[in-house]
Design a protein around this motif. Structure first.
Motif, short mmCIF file in Angstrom:
data_model
loop_
_atom_site.label_atom_id
_atom_site.label_comp_id
_atom_site.label_asym_id
_atom_site.label_seq_id
_atom_site.Cartn_x
_atom_site.Cartn_y
_atom_site.Cartn_z
N ASP A 220 15.66 -27.07 -33.30
CA ASP A 220 16.03 -28.20 -31.88
C ASP A 220 14.59 -29.34 -32.03
OD1 ASP A 220 18.38 -27.66 -31.24
OD2 ASP A 220 17.02 -26.51 -29.65
N MET A 221 13.82 -28.72 -32.29
CA MET A 221 12.23 -29.94 -32.46
C MET A 221 12.60 -30.86 -33.48
SD MET A 221 8.39 -28.89 -33.70
CE MET A 221 8.03 -28.59 -34.70
N ILE A 222 13.62 -30.63 -35.03
CA ILE A 222 13.08 -31.75 -35.99
C ILE A 222 14.49 -32.64 -35.81
CG2 ILE A 222 12.47 -29.82 -37.45
CD1 ILE A 222 15.16 -29.76 -39.30
N LYS A 223 15.72 -31.96 -34.59
CA LYS A 223 16.42 -33.33 -34.46
C LYS A 223 15.83 -34.52 -33.45
CE LYS A 223 19.75 -29.63 -33.62
NZ LYS A 223 20.74 -28.18 -33.01
N GLU A 224 16.28 -34.99 -34.15
CA GLU A 224 16.65 -37.04 -33.39
C GLU A 224 16.22 -37.14 -31.70
OE1 GLU A 224 17.69 -40.92 -33.61
OE2 GLU A 224 18.80 -39.83 -34.44
N ASP A 225 14.74 -37.41 -31.55
CA ASP A 225 14.55 -37.18 -30.53
C ASP A 225 14.07 -38.96 -30.15
OD1 ASP A 225 12.23 -37.76 -27.92
OD2 ASP A 225 13.10 -35.60 -27.71
N PRO A 226 14.80 -40.20 -28.95
CA PRO A 226 14.12 -41.04 -28.47
C PRO A 226 12.86 -41.35 -28.72
CG PRO A 226 15.19 -40.40 -27.28
CD PRO A 226 15.02 -38.96 -28.24
#
Length: 664
Positions: A220-226
């Motif tokens: 999850d950490m490397i998935k896109e985050d605003p």
């Protein structure tokens, strides 16, 4: 920074023209060694951050058979094969763990194809010279001409065990047997004898260097985050907020009150902030034993001896009512057991103690019901301004530091708004929330005097190095990536080099795509503290921020923006927490732990580091280890708050201490 792209950053370099071949190249081929890297599959090697341009060692071999007697390494062997007779050839490869043999249909590196391989998972292996254990070890017949040379490449990855790799060939007829390809049929691709590790333009980039497996990560950490690209949103004009919030005096939440401090005790006076929304810094893809530490810090878990107390079993309910559940004829439990559960948010139960003792927990996560009243209070005040035209679009990031004994909390609110012209703008501002409630029963907010971050502050990323050429090259590439992604001209790179002999650091900086840089060479034994102090003394602007840094890192492109936001002159410094990757872990599959005990990375204003005395160059003259805690002691002693957060995708690559600094 959004999703981490597949492949390594070093692969962005375009392959240069092939070096001109010379007759004196005959008799050996190029071999590049990549050490300190776990895993047994070829794809493990290809995911190495330094592969294929920055090996630990560049050497040559005279025969395609090696036995280095090491573990956790990879080889890239390349050059030309010269057949002595024309005909159809069959190639074979054998190794302990995985390997691949690639061959071009001519001398061009562009026409290379995979002919034979051993294994894909890292568990497959053969005995030395065992060429027919797996069907994939043998190539289909290929026609070669005696008057031509053919570019080839071997990729070999070893984890543990008796390492070996052999590549052989034979003519495609029943009377011939496999023979190891030897010196009289081999030649170099390039002469690397006098090249420094920073010289990489000659190294071929081919199809053999590309990862064949899936690069899609479920972490999850490397998935896109605003939040990763928040710096792209222009800041709201200060005039739009002027007079909206009452001012209040700055009151630190955690300060060390004694006139003296015990050596290395400052680490006990640092508190972590909590964040919203969930930034997925908790390492939930690690082994189960490490994950359980997170749950064991909850009282319900420890008092009941596990997760069973979170289950509300229907049988238990019936027994409490005096009703004995029906027992099946078999005498075995009821496979149809019914249960109820209560939603449990373990994140909100964590604290500083948990972070220090369970170094995979990541940041403390706030609940929405805690954050939204603060946001609503902010919007109520904003809407009370007659000429306000800002509309809330989304809550990007909220950070909170609280002290229950003080009666107030500090928030960093980062809200994406839309103005009257339909443009997206960012509010990124510190507020205090008191226990006093507004008429709407919302927390009262005020703007602390002289406690704001400067979006135009110059940030100097400073580094001390010696004989770490491949990692210096990597560090410069990381800084280039930040500059290209952000266009931020208000940061520079300062490197102090202790007379490295494996790379010309100044030349690498000159040709780098950076807004600016400074360089200094010292002729003495390496010492991190003297090196950083020399860099500090190169900075002329007292109102700039220093980011004391290190090698072997992957930086999120938002790091400069993060450093600015968490440094306030005379009041607060920033000590971001990075993730130490396990041996063989990558940006795409990050496994490791948060370095909660390390304080080597610090953002601090130049005025503040001068005020506390700079780096300790007397006790840490030519040694390192402990200088970060000693610096932290003086930061705490001089009444500076330390902001502490785990930073998404801020990674420290695994490496051994072999050949580092003043060691052999």
């Amino acid at each position: 920074m959004g999703p981490v792209p597949p492949g390594n950053t070093v692969r962005k370099k375009q392959a240069a023209d092939q070096p001109q071949w010379k007759p004196e190249f005959m008799g050996e081929v190029n071999m590049h060694v990549f050490e300190d890297w776990c895993g047994g599959s070829v794809d493990h090697l290809k995911k190495n951050e330094l592969f294929p341009l920055l090996p630990h060692t560049r050497t040559t071999i005279k025969k395609l058979a090696v036995h280095p007697r090491r573990s956790n390494y990879g080889l890239r062997i390349f050059g030309y094969i010269h057949p002595s007779v024309s005909g159809e050839y069959i190639f074979a490869i054998a190794s302990d763990k995985n390997s691949e043999f690639w061959l071009s249909d001519d001398e061009s590196i562009k026409n290379i194809k995979l002919l034979a391989y051993l294994g894909k998972t890292g568990t497959e292996w053969t005995a030395p010279g065992e060429f027919e254990k797996f069907a994939s070890q043998l190539s289909q017949p290929v026609r070669l001409a005696e008057d031509k040379r053919y570019f080839f490449e071997i990729i070999y990855k070893q984890s543990k065990g008796m390492d070996h790799m052999e590549a052989a060939w034979r003519l495609n007829n029943d009377s011939c047997s496999f023979e190891i390809i030897s010196a009289n049929h081999l030649s170099l691709y390039a002469d690397e004898t006098f090249l420094l590790s920073g010289n990489t333009d000659h190294i071929p980039l081919t199809a053999a260097n590309k990862i064949t497996g899936s690069d899609v990560s479920e972490v999850d950490m490397i998935k896109e985050d605003p939040r990763d690209l928040i710096f792209k949103i222009p800041l709201v004009k200060e005039s739009d907020l002027q007079g909206v919030f009452p001012e209040c005096n700055y009151k630190p939440l955690y300060l060390f009150d004694n006139p003296t401090i015990e050596r290395y005790d400052g680490i006990n006076y640092v508190r972590y902030s909590s964040v919203y929304p969930n930034d997925h810094t908790r390492l939930s893809d690690d082994d189960i034993g490490a994950q359980l530490c997170f749950y064991k810090k909850d009282e319900t878990y420890t008092e009941s001896g596990g997760f069973v107390s979170y289950l509300d079993l229907e049988d238990k309910r019936q027994r409490e009512k005096g009703i004995e559940p029906e027992t099946p004829v078999t005498g075995r439990p009821d496979l149809k057991q019914i249960l109820n559960v209560r939603p449990v948010d373990f994140h909100s139960k964590q604290n500083d103690f948990v972070i220090h003792t369970c170094n995979r927990t990541g940041n403390i996560i706030m609940l929405r019901k805690e954050v939204m009243p603060v946001v609503k209070s902010f919007m109520r005040r904003l809407q009370s301004k007659p000429d306000n035209d800002l509309i809330l679009k989304r809550v990007l990031n909220v950070e909170k530091k609280a002290n229950s004994t003080k009666g107030y909390s500090r928030y960093l609110l980062e809200l994406e708004m839309e103005n009257g012209q339909g443009q997206n703008v960012l509010i990124s501002k510190y507020f205090y929330a008191t226990s006093q409630k507004t008429n709407e029963k919302l927390p009262a907010l005020c703007s602390p005097k002289d406690f704001s971050w400067n979006p135009e502050a110059k940030v100097s990323v400073i580094m001390a190095v010696k004989n770490q050429g491949r990692w210096v090259k990597h560090f410069i590439k990381e800084m280039e990536n930040i500059y290209r992604a952000t266009g931020d001209k208000n940061f520079d790179v300062i490197i102090v080099d202790f007379s490295s002999i494996d790379i010309n650091v100044e030349e690498e900086l000159k040709k780098a795509d950076l807004p600016s840089y400074k360089f200094k060479r010292l002729h003495r034994n390496f010492g991190r503290s003297p090196g950083l102090q020399a860099a500090i003394e190169l900075i002329e602007d007292d109102n700039s921020i220093l980011f004391l840094c290190d090698l072997h890192l992957h930086f999120p492109v938002s790091i400069i923006d993060s450093v600015r936001k968490h440094c306030v002159p005379g009041k607060m410094v920033f000590a971001p927490v990075l993730m130490r990757l396990n041996c063989g872990a990558t940006m795409q599959d990050p496994k490791g732990f948060w370095e909660t005990q390390g304080y080597g990375l610090v953002g601090i204003y130049k005025t503040d580091i001068d005020r506390i005395g700079g780096m300790n160059t007397k006790e840490f003259t030519d040694k390192w280890g402990g200088e970060d805690w000693e610096l932290l002691d003086r930061i705490v002693l001089h009444k500076l708050e330390v902001e502490r957060l785990s930073i998404r995708n801020f990674l420290h690559f695994f490496h051994s201490k072999q050949g580092m600094w003043n060691t052999a």
